[in-house]
Design a protein around this motif. Structure first.
Motif, PDB file in Angstrom:
ATOM      1  N   GLY A 108       0.814  -1.212   0.000  1.00 45.75           N
ATOM      2  CA  GLY A 108       0.000   0.000   0.000  1.00 45.75           C
ATOM      3  C   GLY A 108       0.845   1.257   0.000  1.00 45.75           C
ATOM      4  O   GLY A 108       2.066   1.202  -0.078  1.00 45.75           O
ATOM      5  N   GLY A 109       0.172   2.365   0.092  1.00 45.23           N
ATOM      6  CA  GLY A 109       0.846   3.647   0.277  1.00 45.23           C
ATOM      7  C   GLY A 109       1.669   4.090  -0.912  1.00 45.23           C
ATOM      8  O   GLY A 109       1.349   3.760  -2.048  1.00 45.23           O
ATOM      9  N   PHE A 110       2.713   4.846  -0.620  1.00 45.15           N
ATOM     10  CA  PHE A 110       3.603   5.320  -1.688  1.00 45.15           C
ATOM     11  C   PHE A 110       4.689   4.296  -1.925  1.00 45.15           C
ATOM     12  O   PHE A 110       5.247   3.728  -0.991  1.00 45.15           O
ATOM     13  CB  PHE A 110       4.233   6.661  -1.307  1.00 45.15           C
ATOM     14  N   CYS A 111       4.990   4.063  -3.185  1.00 44.15           N
ATOM     15  CA  CYS A 111       6.004   3.060  -3.495  1.00 44.15           C
ATOM     16  C   CYS A 111       6.744   3.526  -4.749  1.00 44.15           C
ATOM     17  O   CYS A 111       6.137   3.730  -5.795  1.00 44.15           O
ATOM     18  CB  CYS A 111       5.303   1.721  -3.732  1.00 44.15           C
ATOM     19  N   HIS A 112       8.041   3.747  -4.624  1.00 44.69           N
ATOM     20  CA  HIS A 112       8.841   4.295  -5.722  1.00 44.69           C
ATOM     21  C   HIS A 112       9.832   3.245  -6.187  1.00 44.69           C
ATOM     22  O   HIS A 112      10.655   2.779  -5.399  1.00 44.69           O
ATOM     23  CB  HIS A 112       9.585   5.544  -5.253  1.00 44.69           C
ATOM     24  N   LEU A 113       9.746   2.897  -7.459  1.00 43.34           N
ATOM     25  CA  LEU A 113      10.602   1.817  -7.975  1.00 43.34           C
ATOM     26  C   LEU A 113      11.883   2.371  -8.607  1.00 43.34           C
ATOM     27  O   LEU A 113      11.921   3.492  -9.097  1.00 43.34           O
ATOM     28  CB  LEU A 113       9.823   0.974  -8.989  1.00 43.34           C
ATOM     29  N   TYR A 114      12.904   1.528  -8.623  1.00 44.59           N
ATOM     30  CA  TYR A 114      14.249   1.934  -9.043  1.00 44.59           C
ATOM     31  C   TYR A 114      14.555   1.491 -10.476  1.00 44.59           C
ATOM     32  O   TYR A 114      15.654   1.695 -10.971  1.00 44.59           O
ATOM     33  CB  TYR A 114      15.254   1.299  -8.067  1.00 44.59           C
ATOM     34  N   ILE A 115      13.555   0.891 -11.115  1.00 39.81           N
ATOM     35  CA  ILE A 115      13.799   0.278 -12.427  1.00 39.81           C
ATOM     36  C   ILE A 115      14.348   1.282 -13.431  1.00 39.81           C
ATOM     37  O   ILE A 115      13.745   2.335 -13.656  1.00 39.81           O
ATOM     38  CB  ILE A 115      12.505  -0.385 -12.958  1.00 39.81           C
ATOM     39  N   GLY A 116      15.505   0.959 -14.015  1.00 36.66           N
ATOM     40  CA  GLY A 116      16.191   1.839 -14.956  1.00 36.66           C
ATOM     41  C   GLY A 116      17.461   2.444 -14.365  1.00 36.66           C
ATOM     42  O   GLY A 116      18.408   2.741 -15.075  1.00 36.66           O
ATOM     43  N   GLN A 117      17.472   2.623 -13.027  1.00 39.94           N
ATOM     44  CA  GLN A 117      18.587   3.323 -12.373  1.00 39.94           C
ATOM     45  C   GLN A 117      19.614   2.367 -11.762  1.00 39.94           C
ATOM     46  O   GLN A 117      20.506   2.798 -11.032  1.00 39.94           O
ATOM     47  CB  GLN A 117      18.042   4.263 -11.290  1.00 39.94           C
ATOM     48  N   GLU A 118      19.471   1.058 -12.034  1.00 42.54           N
ATOM     49  CA  GLU A 118      20.257   0.049 -11.314  1.00 42.54           C
ATOM     50  C   GLU A 118      21.762   0.256 -11.360  1.00 42.54           C
ATOM     51  O   GLU A 118      22.480  -0.068 -10.401  1.00 42.54           O
ATOM     52  CB  GLU A 118      19.941  -1.356 -11.864  1.00 42.54           C
ATOM     53  N   ALA A 119      22.255   0.794 -12.481  1.00 39.19           N
ATOM     54  CA  ALA A 119      23.714   0.932 -12.629  1.00 39.19           C
ATOM     55  C   ALA A 119      24.307   1.815 -11.534  1.00 39.19           C
ATOM     56  O   ALA A 119      25.437   1.599 -11.098  1.00 39.19           O
ATOM     57  CB  ALA A 119      24.036   1.516 -14.003  1.00 39.19           C
ATOM     58  N   VAL A 120      23.521   2.792 -11.076  1.00 37.38           N
ATOM     59  CA  VAL A 120      24.047   3.738 -10.085  1.00 37.38           C
ATOM     60  C   VAL A 120      24.340   3.030  -8.765  1.00 37.38           C
ATOM     61  O   VAL A 120      25.469   3.046  -8.257  1.00 37.38           O
ATOM     62  CB  VAL A 120      23.062   4.908  -9.853  1.00 37.38           C
ATOM     63  N   SER A 121      23.322   2.366  -8.238  1.00 36.20           N
ATOM     64  CA  SER A 121      23.490   1.728  -6.932  1.00 36.20           C
ATOM     65  C   SER A 121      24.574   0.650  -6.980  1.00 36.20           C
ATOM     66  O   SER A 121      25.436   0.581  -6.095  1.00 36.20           O
ATOM     67  CB  SER A 121      22.157   1.120  -6.485  1.00 36.20           C
ATOM     68  N   VAL A 122      24.541  -0.163  -8.028  1.00 39.05           N
ATOM     69  CA  VAL A 122      25.495  -1.282  -8.117  1.00 39.05           C
ATOM     70  C   VAL A 122      26.921  -0.770  -8.343  1.00 39.05           C
ATOM     71  O   VAL A 122      27.866  -1.213  -7.689  1.00 39.05           O
ATOM     72  CB  VAL A 122      25.060  -2.261  -9.239  1.00 39.05           C
ATOM     73  N   GLY A 123      27.080   0.212  -9.218  1.00 44.10           N
ATOM     74  CA  GLY A 123      28.411   0.754  -9.493  1.00 44.10           C
ATOM     75  C   GLY A 123      29.011   1.466  -8.293  1.00 44.10           C
ATOM     76  O   GLY A 123      30.188   1.314  -7.985  1.00 44.10           O
ATOM     77  N   MET A 124      28.193   2.235  -7.587  1.00 42.64           N
ATOM     78  CA  MET A 124      28.681   2.959  -6.409  1.00 42.64           C
ATOM     79  C   MET A 124      29.060   1.990  -5.293  1.00 42.64           C
ATOM     80  O   MET A 124      30.113   2.112  -4.683  1.00 42.64           O
ATOM     81  CB  MET A 124      27.610   3.933  -5.883  1.00 42.64           C
ATOM     82  N   GLU A 125      28.169   1.025  -5.059  1.00 36.81           N
ATOM     83  CA  GLU A 125      28.400   0.089  -3.959  1.00 36.81           C
ATOM     84  C   GLU A 125      29.710  -0.678  -4.164  1.00 36.81           C
ATOM     85  O   GLU A 125      30.438  -0.957  -3.203  1.00 36.81           O
ATOM     86  CB  GLU A 125      27.219  -0.889  -3.856  1.00 36.81           C
ATOM     87  N   ALA A 126      30.025  -0.991  -5.442  1.00 33.46           N
ATOM     88  CA  ALA A 126      31.237  -1.763  -5.722  1.00 33.46           C
ATOM     89  C   ALA A 126      32.498  -1.001  -5.338  1.00 33.46           C
ATOM     90  O   ALA A 126      33.552  -1.609  -5.122  1.00 33.46           O
ATOM     91  CB  ALA A 126      31.274  -2.128  -7.210  1.00 33.46           C
ATOM     92  N   ALA A 127      32.395   0.325  -5.232  1.00 30.38           N
ATOM     93  CA  ALA A 127      33.595   1.120  -4.969  1.00 30.38           C
ATOM     94  C   ALA A 127      33.766   1.493  -3.497  1.00 30.38           C
ATOM     95  O   ALA A 127      34.791   2.046  -3.110  1.00 30.38           O
ATOM     96  CB  ALA A 127      33.555   2.392  -5.809  1.00 30.38           C
ATOM     97  N   ILE A 128      32.737   1.227  -2.661  1.00 33.37           N
ATOM     98  CA  ILE A 128      32.855   1.615  -1.247  1.00 33.37           C
ATOM     99  C   ILE A 128      33.010   0.378  -0.364  1.00 33.37           C
ATOM    100  O   ILE A 128      32.928  -0.758  -0.846  1.00 33.37           O
ATOM    101  CB  ILE A 128      31.647   2.468  -0.773  1.00 33.37           C
ATOM    102  N   ASN A 129      33.257   0.599   0.917  1.00 36.92           N
ATOM    103  CA  ASN A 129      33.408  -0.508   1.874  1.00 36.92           C
ATOM    104  C   ASN A 129      32.144  -0.684   2.685  1.00 36.92           C
ATOM    105  O   ASN A 129      31.324   0.215   2.778  1.00 36.92           O
ATOM    106  CB  ASN A 129      34.541  -0.204   2.854  1.00 36.92           C
TER     107      ASN A 129
END
Lengths: 422, 323
Positions: free
Chosen positions: A132-153
């Motif tokens: 229910g409620g508000f729900c915001h999907l990330y579809i299309g933006q996946e490269a950002v989260s995955v690429g950033m996470e790979a570079a941090i600890n």
């Protein structure tokens, strides 16, 4: 009127055609041929290049001939008051795609695909009325989260706004607990009391999940403040969108972060639309990576639809921040395929625009092609990974659907740390 | 017992807690090199340095949000607002971020933080610098709201607030900073959530907090001359409200007047009277009454300002009317 000799002198003063071509390209992001620049010695410097050349001359302490400055302007118009040291940032430019291991490339594909299939499933569950409620999907933006996470600890801190499912998963949060939270279940990561927009995972150094646009930015700055105060090596990766980038507290955060040289990466996920308002209708300066300039914060734009570009940019930013240079801004040019939230008919853009992005810029399709071209994976292997992910998420969703709703005894817990007298 | 002004009691509470916990720090405008706009943080920067006494730009939303993040990162910030009026710039970070995170995270992330500064009217600083935020904050689950009157309470309650694992709103009063009261010489703290009977009496209960206690005590002296024995309760904490102490007192005196310097509508008095009528209705011999600031933005002119804030005479007259 300037003579050929004047043009020739200018080009020589700036190190000759080759160096000038390189420096101008840096200024403008337009790639210039050195032959073109040499040809200006005879043909004169075109008007469009004059401002950049005046700036370079000022920087080099060179002489600006009479008549070279466009009418109505003075040298003052070209003085660079910014304290940015772009050359310093260049020192950090030694990350190369060729150094990325095959294993990392494989993980980019698998992780992005996991985020995509997860969000698709969330969309279905929403359609079924289970979320229910508000729900915001990330579809299309996946490269950002995955690429950033790979570079941090793991010790680094991550914080974002309400479009947070993917960042949680990238941090290592339990997908089952996320699904339960979305469906308002007792096993939810916040016991069903936060929902889609408010989820936290302190064990994985993920600090929300914030529903108020832009509010996470000073909080992320505070996480960086704490790291510095406690002499910890961790940095703060603070995500926000192009819409949030117009909030006043973002600039308050830039100011404090730069003033106190805090270890923070401001990562702007510019998906081109703040809800239904395109960036052109919302920001007077659409070059978001440059918004930190007056605070002395360097920044650059990155192709946020390409996990390799994101990863290389992230490595550079991480190194910059870890070595004590203070904050940096990364502007990820990305795109969401779905509406702002589930209730968005997306009338502010054409179907064709979305379709074109999906067909030409999809980060997962890009990685598929890359892996096949490099003969790391066969198409069959790609498909089997997809099948495995689909079935895993499907099983977790089933388990979450069948789990117990939020416990009514939890209604009055977690208001205060001690017992709460309602 | 030694005598100290409220100002130094607050400073001493911060200094003592900073000595015992290296993760406690003070952040705000002019708290460091200027030593506090109202000199509350006098001497702290020389003892603790600018790493722990953090001067900020004029950026309330920014530094309040930053402090919330710092508390997530393991620190215990004391956020000073030069006055509480300026906290409106930061109200989103106080309410949406600090107060709600523990609940929204299902108990995973708590925010130990103190927001403090002078609250309410001072002398002729007009509407935008005279707002009393007491009632506003008591409306919010997830916050504790403290508003001490004298030096001993200010010190003891601030120490508890700094040690508290929750966000605490600590409301001081500029006009009390110079007032001198006794302070115990021992190491002590005062628990949040308990009211204090400042003067016991048998005929009427007067509740108040912060500077209102001063007027209430003065009114009680006037009542004494008319053979009316008033019990004056200093609420000290506004949320959670110590209703037990109030109810117990009203059951004894059978009359109630609530005094506050904020506005009347939806105020502290409304809350107290509602509790009392619901839990001690049969004990009341007169309608419970409340006295508060007049329902206008506080005016500048001295004579007009004086009309707005309840004083001992207003309280005295209202109390006497109930007999």
């Amino acid at each position: 009127m300037l003579k050929d000799k004047d043009y020739s002198n200018i080009i020589d003063e700036l190190g000759g055609g080759r160096l000038l071509a390189k420096n101008l390209s840096k200024f403008t992001n337009i790639v210039l041929n050195e032959k073109t620049v040499y040809s200006w010695k005879q043909q004169g410097i075109p008007d469009r290049w004059k401002p950049s050349i005046i700036k370079l001359l000022l920087k080099a302490g060179g002489t600006i001939p009479q008549g070279f400055i466009p009418p109505g302007m003075s040298v003052n118009n070209f003085q660079d008051n910014s304290s940015l040291n772009t050359e310093l940032l260049e020192k950090y430019d030694n990350f190369n795609e060729n150094d990325i291991s095959n294993k990392t490339l494989e993980s980019f594909y698998e992780k992005m695909l996991y985020l995509r299939r997860f969000e698709e499933r969330v969309g279905q569950l929403y359609g079924l009325g289970l979320i229910g409620g508000f729900c915001h999907l990330y579809i299309g933006q996946e490269a950002v989260s995955v690429g950033m996470e790979a570079a941090i600890n793991k010790d680094d801190n991550v914080i974002t706004g309400y479009r947070c499912h993917a960042h949680l998963l990238s941090r290592g949060a339990s997908p089952y607990k996320l699904l339960c939270e979305l469906m308002g279940k007792g096993d939810g990561i916040s016991k069903g009391k936060g929902g889609s927009m408010h989820m936290f995972d302190p064990k994985n150094n993920f600090w929300g999940g914030h529903g108020i646009v832009g509010a996470q930015v000073p909080i992320g700055t505070g996480l960086a403040f704490a790291s510095k105060y406690l002499n910890k090596p961790s940095l703060s990766l603070t995500y926000f969108g192009d819409g949030a980038a117009n909030q006043g507290q973002v600039y308050e955060s830039y100011n404090m972060a730069s003033l106190w040289k805090l270890p923070i990466i401001f990562c702007i996920e510019n998906n081109q639309y703040g809800m239904g308002t395109s960036i052109k209708r919302a920001s007077a300066g659409t070059d978001l990576s440059k918004h930190g300039e007056s605070f002395g914060i360097p920044g650059f734009a990155v192709n946020g639809m390409n996990p390799i570009s994101v990863y290389l940019a992230a490595q550079k930013a991480v190194k910059w921040v870890r070595e004590g240079n203070g904050p940096i801004i990364l502007e990820m040019k990305t795109y969401r395929y779905r509406g702002h939230s589930m209730s968005d008919p997306a009338k502010y853009r054409t179907r064709e625009e979305v379709q074109k992005m999906r067909e030409e810029q999809d980060p997962i399709e890009f990685m598929k092609k890359k892996l096949v071209d490099k003969k790391i994976y066969s198409s069959k292997k790609l498909q089997s990974i997809d099948d495995k992910i689909r079935s895993e998420i499907s099983n977790l969703a089933e388990k979450a659907i069948n789990s117990n709703p939020s416990n009514e005894d939890d209604l009055y817990t977690d208001v205060l740390c001690e017992d709460y007298d309602e | 017992m030694s005598k100290f002004p409220v100002r130094s009691a607050i400073r001493d509470a911060m200094a003592e807690e900073m000595r015992s916990n290296p993760n406690v720090f003070l952040i705000g405008e002019e708290v460091g090199e200027y030593e506090g706009a109202y000199k509350v943080s006098q001497g702290l920067i020389s003892e603790f340095g600018n790493q722990r006494i953090v001067d900020t730009p004029i950026t309330e939303a920014g530094f309040t949000g930053l402090a919330v993040g710092a508390s997530m990162g393991g620190l215990r910030p004391i956020v000073e607002f030069m006055t509480w009026n300026f906290a409106f710039q930061a109200i989103d970070q106080i309410i949406n971020s600090a107060a709600k995170t523990y609940y929204m995270s299902g108990g995973l992330v708590n925010i130990p933080i103190v927001f403090r500064g002078p609250n309410g009217s001072a002398l002729q600083v007009a509407a935008q610098h005279s707002h009393d935020l007491s009632a506003l904050f008591t409306n919010i689950p997830g916050l504790k709201v403290v508003a001490p009157y004298d030096s001993a309470d200010a010190k003891g309650l601030l120490k508890s607030a700094i040690r508290d694992p929750n966000p605490v709103i600590f409301l001081e009063n500029e006009l009390l900073y110079n007032e001198v009261f006794e302070v115990p010489e021992i190491d002590y703290s005062i628990p949040i959530g308990s009211a204090n009977i400042k003067k016991s009496g048998s005929d009427i209960t007067i509740t108040s907090f912060s500077r209102g206690v001063h007027a209430a005590l003065k009114a009680a002296e006037l009542l004494e001359k008319e053979n009316i024995s008033a019990e004056v309760i200093d609420l000290r904490t506004l949320r959670p409200l110590d209703t037990n102490t109030i109810i117990k007192s009203v059951k004894k005196t059978n009359r109630l007047v609530s005094v506050e310097e904020g506005w009347m509508s939806s105020g502290i008095g409304a809350e107290i009277i509602s509790e009392v009528t619901s839990k001690a209705f049969d004990y009341l011999d007169a309608p419970p009454e409340r006295i508060a600031a007049l329902n206008v933005p506080l005016p500048y002119a001295s004579n007009l300002e004086k009309l707005c804030i309840p004083d001992q005479d207003n309280i005295f007259k209202l109390c006497r009317r109930l007999f």
